[in-house]
Design a protein around this motif. Structure first.
Motif, PDB file in Angstrom:
ATOM      1  N   GLY A  88      39.042  84.246 -17.224  1.00  0.00           N
ATOM      2  CA  GLY A  88      39.504  83.508 -16.050  1.00  0.00           C
ATOM      3  C   GLY A  88      41.016  83.458 -15.959  1.00  0.00           C
TER       4      GLY A  88
ATOM      5  N   VAL B  41      42.340  87.006 -14.955  1.00  0.00           N
ATOM      6  CA  VAL B  41      42.036  87.374 -13.572  1.00  0.00           C
ATOM      7  C   VAL B  41      42.858  86.538 -12.598  1.00  0.00           C
ATOM      8  CG1 VAL B  41      40.227  87.355 -11.819  1.00  0.00           C
ATOM      9  CG2 VAL B  41      39.742  88.266 -14.087  1.00  0.00           C
ATOM     10  N   ILE B  42      42.977  85.249 -12.856  1.00  0.00           N
ATOM     11  CA  ILE B  42      43.787  84.393 -11.985  1.00  0.00           C
ATOM     12  C   ILE B  42      45.256  84.816 -12.034  1.00  0.00           C
ATOM     13  CG2 ILE B  42      44.656  82.044 -11.664  1.00  0.00           C
ATOM     14  CD1 ILE B  42      41.893  81.047 -12.535  1.00  0.00           C
TER      15      ILE B  42
ATOM     16  N   THR C 178      45.737  87.856  -9.886  1.00  0.00           N
ATOM     17  CA  THR C 178      45.517  87.679  -8.443  1.00  0.00           C
ATOM     18  C   THR C 178      46.202  86.393  -7.978  1.00  0.00           C
ATOM     19  OG1 THR C 178      43.419  86.539  -8.926  1.00  0.00           O
ATOM     20  CG2 THR C 178      43.324  88.895  -8.480  1.00  0.00           C
TER      21      THR C 178
ATOM     22  N   ARG D 186      40.547  87.834  -3.049  1.00  0.00           N
ATOM     23  CA  ARG D 186      41.066  87.168  -4.238  1.00  0.00           C
ATOM     24  C   ARG D 186      40.063  86.160  -4.783  1.00  0.00           C
ATOM     25  NH1 ARG D 186      45.399  85.431  -2.095  1.00  0.00           N
ATOM     26  NH2 ARG D 186      44.882  83.243  -1.777  1.00  0.00           N
TER      27      ARG D 186
ATOM     28  N   ARG E 193      37.925  86.255  -8.430  1.00  0.00           N
ATOM     29  CA  ARG E 193      37.955  85.106  -9.339  1.00  0.00           C
ATOM     30  C   ARG E 193      36.558  84.524  -9.538  1.00  0.00           C
ATOM     31  NH1 ARG E 193      43.306  81.656  -7.326  1.00  0.00           N
ATOM     32  NH2 ARG E 193      44.880  83.253  -7.860  1.00  0.00           N
TER      33      ARG E 193
ATOM     34  N   GLU F  51      40.821  93.798 -18.577  1.00  0.00           N
ATOM     35  CA  GLU F  51      41.865  92.841 -18.209  1.00  0.00           C
ATOM     36  C   GLU F  51      42.897  92.678 -19.319  1.00  0.00           C
ATOM     37  OE1 GLU F  51      42.400  91.595 -15.352  1.00  0.00           O
ATOM     38  OE2 GLU F  51      40.539  92.153 -14.337  1.00  0.00           O
TER      39      GLU F  51
END
Length: 356
Positions: free
Chosen positions: A90, A93-94, A97, A107, A111, A152
């Motif tokens: 998390g 990814v946050i 983006t 977006r 998420r 990621e």
């Protein structure tokens, strides 16, 4: 292969060849931190496999593990690491983006997907059977989480694993992917042959040498189709995405020498197969060849496909009746012969073109 040929500036990523990987021009992270990140990633992705293999190897050596304790350690570690995977995925990814970039719906969809996948993996890790309805679904969620988290983490440290690099989709690229997939299957065949021959040779010495006494499928509980499929996908995610892709990319990013990449990847492969006993060292040539393939081509997708296809074919041939199983293995071998000839011809043509 030189360090520069493995790492290319991010700004030039679209000009990089298949043997290159995109990285940022400068990294704010120290080599020690990158190595620590890799260690945590391996622990998250391979906790269950590595812990179980260690316990099984100890049992082959005569150690007696208290059953409730090992189960509790396995479940507690799985739960804690699943929480860590959810939070880490998390966060990455946050961070990738931010609010100022991209379309709002896209977006939020990315998420939301990350939270959903990580949450499903966490739900599967809850002790006493988990929240998900079947172990097969749990393994699939774990596999997706492992692959996404690996991508990621590598991107965050300036490297692209080569899932779908620029320039893919051309006829030349498709031939290259075919070559990589075939050579991956050949590496798998070498690994199976090496461990099988070592097992046969050492079985008479099982009183003094740690060696598996039952079949691999019986030991792992892969006696039905769905568990076989989910376990194969989980193994491919762990071995290809983490033990191969992440190890090569992050150790290169940390400036480690090439021999350390081979050593770490081969050792992790042998460790994950330690339930075989001493024959697990037969995984070294398999892992060695795969590292060479990945460092040469930097393409992960065909390696995943080749590995999964081979394992499913071999596993299915052992599940079904003997004549059908023999037929499947024969078809696999017969199909690989022209593929090997095509691969050799393509490799020779490519080498000739490079010299010209």
């Amino acid at each position: 292969m030189s360090q520069h040929s493995v790492l290319a500036p991010l700004a030039d990523r679209h000009d990089a060849g298949p043997g290159q990987v995109a990285v940022r021009a400068a990294s704010p992270y120290s080599a020690a931190r990158v190595c620590a990140v890799l260690a945590v990633l391996v622990l998250i992705a391979g906790w269950s496999s590595l812990f179980t293999a260690t316990v099984d190897f100890g049992s082959l050596c005569g150690l007696r593990w208290p059953e409730p304790l090992t189960t509790q350690i396995l479940d507690a570690g799985h739960l804690a690491l699943s929480v860590s995977a959810l939070l880490w995925l998390g966060y990455l990814v946050i961070g990738r983006t931010p609010r100022r970039t991209g379309h709002l719906l896209r977006r939020m969809a990315v998420r939301g997907a990350a939270v959903t996948v990580g949450g499903a993996s966490l739900a599967a890790a809850v002790p006493a059977g988990g929240v998900l309805p079947s172990p097969t679904l749990s393994q699939l969620c774990d596999a997706v989480t492992v692959v996404w988290l690996t991508v990621e983490v590598c991107r965050h440290h300036g490297a692209w694993p080569g899932v779908r690099p620029p320039g893919s989709g051309t006829p030349t690229d498709r031939r290259t992917q075919w070559t990589i997939a075939v050579e991956t299957m050949l590496a798998c065949a070498v690994g199976i042959a090496a461990t099988g021959l070592l097992t046969l040779a050492l079985k008479p010495l099982h009183e003094v040498v740690p060696v598996m006494r039952v079949s691999q499928q019986d030991l792992l509980g892969l006696t039905r189709p769905l568990p076989l499929v989910s376990a194969t996908l989980g193994a491919a995610a762990l071995e290809d995405a983490v033990m191969l892709g992440a190890v090569c990319l992050l150790l290169t990013r940390a400036g480690r020498p090439v021999w350390s990449i081979y050593l770490v990847s081969c050792t992790l492969e042998a460790w994950a197969h330690a339930y075989l006993g001493l024959p697990a060292i037969g995984m070294f040539p398999y892992a060695w060849r795969r590292v060479t393939l990945y460092r040469t081509h930097r393409r992960l997708t065909p390696m995943l496909l080749g590995h999964t296809t081979f394992d499913l074919a071999i596993g299915t041939s052992q599940l079904v009746a003997s004549p059908i199983g023999i037929a499947i293995r024969t078809c696999l071998a017969a199909g690989m012969i022209p593929a090997i000839r095509s691969t050799t011809a393509h490799r020779s043509a490519t080498t000739l073109k490079e010299h010209i």
